[in-house]
Motif scaffolding. Structure first.
Motif, short mmCIF file in Angstrom:
data_model
loop_
_atom_site.label_atom_id
_atom_site.label_comp_id
_atom_site.label_asym_id
_atom_site.label_seq_id
_atom_site.Cartn_x
_atom_site.Cartn_y
_atom_site.Cartn_z
N GLY A 149 -41.74 -2.59 -4.40
CA GLY A 149 -42.60 -3.81 -4.02
C GLY A 149 -42.32 -4.48 -2.67
O GLY A 149 -42.85 -5.36 -2.31
N GLY A 150 -41.13 -3.75 -1.85
CA GLY A 150 -40.78 -4.39 -0.75
C GLY A 150 -39.68 -5.35 -0.65
O GLY A 150 -39.34 -5.81 -1.74
N ALA A 151 -39.42 -5.93 0.50
CA ALA A 151 -38.47 -6.82 0.71
C ALA A 151 -39.13 -8.00 1.63
O ALA A 151 -40.06 -7.73 2.52
N ASP A 152 -38.47 -9.32 1.14
CA ASP A 152 -39.09 -10.43 2.05
C ASP A 152 -38.29 -10.50 3.67
O ASP A 152 -37.34 -10.16 3.44
N ILE A 153 -39.01 -10.95 4.35
CA ILE A 153 -38.47 -11.10 5.76
C ILE A 153 -38.46 -12.70 5.84
O ILE A 153 -39.41 -13.21 5.99
N TRP A 154 -37.33 -13.53 5.93
CA TRP A 154 -37.35 -14.77 6.32
C TRP A 154 -36.88 -15.08 7.61
O TRP A 154 -35.67 -14.73 8.04
N LEU A 155 -37.33 -16.40 8.14
CA LEU A 155 -37.11 -16.92 9.34
C LEU A 155 -36.35 -18.24 9.02
O LEU A 155 -36.91 -19.02 8.45
N VAL A 156 -35.24 -18.18 9.48
CA VAL A 156 -34.29 -19.48 9.48
C VAL A 156 -34.15 -20.09 11.00
O VAL A 156 -33.57 -19.46 11.58
N GLY A 190 -43.07 -12.05 6.69
CA GLY A 190 -43.71 -11.15 6.24
C GLY A 190 -42.77 -10.30 5.21
O GLY A 190 -41.78 -10.76 4.49
N SER A 191 -43.22 -8.84 5.16
CA SER A 191 -42.50 -8.01 4.08
C SER A 191 -42.08 -6.81 4.82
O SER A 191 -42.64 -6.15 5.85
N LEU A 213 -33.38 -13.01 7.83
CA LEU A 213 -33.09 -12.30 6.59
C LEU A 213 -33.95 -11.24 5.95
O LEU A 213 -35.14 -11.84 5.76
N VAL A 214 -33.52 -10.21 5.64
CA VAL A 214 -34.38 -9.26 4.79
C VAL A 214 -33.75 -9.16 3.65
O VAL A 214 -32.90 -8.92 3.33
N GLN A 215 -34.66 -9.39 2.65
CA GLN A 215 -34.06 -9.73 1.35
C GLN A 215 -34.84 -9.26 0.08
O GLN A 215 -36.21 -9.53 0.15
N THR A 216 -34.19 -8.77 -0.93
CA THR A 216 -34.90 -8.49 -2.03
C THR A 216 -35.56 -9.58 -2.81
O THR A 216 -34.85 -10.72 -2.82
N PRO A 217 -36.89 -9.64 -3.09
CA PRO A 217 -37.43 -10.81 -3.50
C PRO A 217 -36.85 -11.31 -4.87
O PRO A 217 -36.44 -10.75 -5.57
N GLY A 218 -37.37 -12.60 -5.17
CA GLY A 218 -36.93 -13.32 -6.39
C GLY A 218 -35.47 -13.52 -6.52
O GLY A 218 -34.65 -13.53 -7.67
N GLY A 219 -34.80 -13.95 -5.40
CA GLY A 219 -33.58 -14.33 -5.29
C GLY A 219 -32.71 -13.19 -5.49
O GLY A 219 -31.30 -13.16 -5.95
N GLY A 220 -32.90 -11.96 -4.91
CA GLY A 220 -32.00 -11.05 -4.97
C GLY A 220 -31.24 -10.84 -3.76
O GLY A 220 -30.99 -11.60 -2.89
#
Length: 228
Positions: A149-156, A190-191, A213-220
């Protein structure tokens, strides 16, 4: 001329070395804290001790659920509280608490005891996901193995350094609390699906620094992180 060539080559090698060092995987340390929490100052102080450690990205996320005690956290945002709440099931907790330190999205602790954050850093290691770099107005992510399902890309966006906050009410009445690398904004860019990806990186304003941050969705787990 030979000496000049040697100097130029040495300079190029040094630049390459520095560039490679800046792209090395990081250990991401997230402190969920609140100015209205009397047990948080020791954890804040411990984060300050590791914020400049090479290979560590230390971030303070101020949460909002203690605001009812009489002091509205000056840095608190609902999205930071939501981020912490999302972590809890995978970390084995029924609900959020402060102070909580989460390292690489994989392990956590209270963070208030002397040396506790440093121990979490040592036991968690660094992220082991795709190559990730920031520059020239873009985020570049290399190819690799992505979660289903991919990973989330977060901007901090965060304020690098230490800021002192006087607290007038609540559990910390009369105290001035130091905070390190305070996060001011968190946005999903994005993802990432495992393919090499490039995304535009909006310019930072207000003297804020940037982390992605590139992160597994759902707090992974956090797969990759970079900061400038």
């Amino acid at each position: 001329m030979t000496g000049l060539k040697t100097s130029l080559l040495a300079g190029a090698m040094l630049a390459a070395t520095l560039g490679a060092a800046s792209a090395e995987p990081l250990t991401v340390v997230e402190l969920f804290t609140s100015q209205g929490c009397s047990s948080c100052p020791p954890a804040n102080a411990n984060l300050i001790k590791v914020k400049d450690q090479p290979g560590v990205l230390a971030l303070s996320f101020n949460v909002t659920y203690w605001d009812y005690l009489g002091w509205k956290d000056t840095f608190g945002r609902k999205e930071f509280t939501d981020r912490q709440v999302t972590y809890e099931p995978s970390l084995g907790h029924d609900g959020p608490f402060t102070p909580q330190v989460v390292v690489n999205g994989r392990s956590d602790g209270v963070g208030a005891a002397p040396g506790e954050i440093q121990k979490l850093i040592a036991s968690s290691g660094r992220t082991q996901g795709p190559e990730l770099s920031l520059g020239q107005g873009k985020v570049s992510i290399g190819a690799g193995k992505a979660p289903g399902g991919g990973a989330d890309i977060w901007l901090v966006r965060y304020k690098r350094g230490v800021v002192e906050v006087p607290v007038a009410r609540g559990e910390n009445t009369g105290r001035t609390l130091p905070h390190a690398n305070v996060v001011h904004a968190l946005t999903k860019l994005g993802s990432w699906n495992g393919q090499a990806t490039t995304l535009p990186l909006p310019s930072a304003t207000g003297g804020l620094s940037t982390a992605v941050l590139v992160q597994t969705p759902g707090g992974g787990p956090i797969l990759a992180a970079a900061a400038n």
